[in-house]
Design an enzyme around this catalytic site. Structure first.
Site, PDB file in Angstrom:
ATOM      1  CG  ASP A 128      -0.296   2.675  -1.989  1.00 24.42           C
ATOM      2  OD1 ASP A 128      -0.938   2.849  -0.931  1.00 24.42           O
ATOM      3  OD2 ASP A 128      -0.838   2.385  -3.067  1.00 24.42           O
ATOM      4  CG  ASN A 173      -3.342  -6.599  -4.499  1.00 20.78           C
ATOM      5  OD1 ASN A 173      -3.192  -6.685  -3.290  1.00 20.78           O
ATOM      6  ND2 ASN A 173      -4.121  -5.684  -5.059  1.00 20.78           N
ATOM      7  CG  ASP A 196       4.830  -0.515  -3.834  1.00 23.12           C
ATOM      8  OD1 ASP A 196       4.129  -0.985  -2.921  1.00 23.12           O
ATOM      9  OD2 ASP A 196       4.376   0.211  -4.747  1.00 23.12           O
ATOM     10  CE1 TYR A 216      -6.699  10.047   4.561  1.00 22.86           C
ATOM     11  CE2 TYR A 216      -6.670   8.061   5.915  1.00 22.86           C
ATOM     12  CZ  TYR A 216      -7.129   8.754   4.799  1.00 22.86           C
ATOM     13  OH  TYR A 216      -7.990   8.138   3.929  1.00 22.86           O
TER      14      TYR A 216
END
Length: 238
Positions: free
Chosen positions: A93, A10, A7, A84
């Site tokens: 994520d 930033n 994962d 969605y």
């Protein structure tokens, strides 16, 4: 042989090694070269990386694995139905956490709370469909906003609930932010619990300890939820 799930955030790479579906090791690295050093000599077969960075497509191909490299994007097949409305804008994520929740809590309605830079509240139905949710500012972001968008209020931090009413400006800021986050989370849980009983609440993210200690609800805290979901997506594809 091991599976590798990454994962990419930033500022760091969070990685997990899986064997037969079980997380056996996890670590965090500040950059890609450090990640490569950690993986050197390990028997990694397949790897998946989740990232919004454009350069990650090239990086994932450099991982020292003997099998397949997978960059997880909005187009990657997943073992849940994604309802969605704008799947291309959905944070990878968020969906990975939902896949992790489905794997751990099969055929249950789940409210997934990811308490990080932002706080997301996402609904996964027992049928396996991801229904979306809400996004609100995280605790650190709220502290920064109070300071940035006012003339004199200080930049604070901390997770300890102050007394109410606050007798100082610091207590007033902390009380407004922390009690506000607590009330928000409890209201969200109550809202979904009324409509989707029985409801399982799953919590992850860096600020999870604050929610676990203050929110009045039964919560399953799973810090590695996104990594578990990524590994499940990897298995689903390879």
């Amino acid at each position: 042989m091991l599976n590798l799930a990454i994962d990419r955030g930033n500022t760091r790479f969070k990685a997990g090694l899986f064997e037969d579906g079980q997380l056996v090791q996890q670590f965090t690295c500040p950059d890609f070269s450090s990640l490569g050093e950690k993986l050197a000599g390990l028997p990694v077969r397949n790897a998946i990386m989740a990232s919004v960075s454009q350069e990650s497509a090239a990086l994932v191909q450099q991982l020292p694995v003997t099998g397949q490299h997978l960059l997880y994007t909005a187009q990657t097949p997943v073992p849940v139905q994604n309802n969605y409305g704008t799947p291309h804008t959905l944070g990878v994520d968020r969906l990975a956490a939902a896949v992790g929740a489905q794997y751990l809590f099969k055929e249950r309605n789940c409210l997934i709370i990811d308490a990080g830079t932002c706080i997301t509240y996402d609904l996964l139905l027992a049928s396996g469909s991801f229904e979306g949710g809400t996004i609100s500012p995280g605790i650190t972001m709220r502290y920064q906003a109070v300071h940035t968008f006012t003339g004199k209020l200080p930049l604070l931090e901390g997770y300890e609930l102050p007394p109410l009413p606050g007798k100082t400006t610091a207590e007033a800021i902390q009380g407004g932010i922390l009690f506000g986050v607590k009330a928000e989370a409890e209201a969200m849980i109550q809202h979904y619990d009324r409509q989707y009983k029985p409801l399982t609440v799953v919590l992850t993210g860096g600020d999870a300890p604050f929610f676990e200690s203050t929110v009045k609800a039964r919560i399953f805290v799973i810090p590695e939820l996104v990594l578990i979901g990524l590994n499940r997506i990897l298995e689903y594809n390879v």
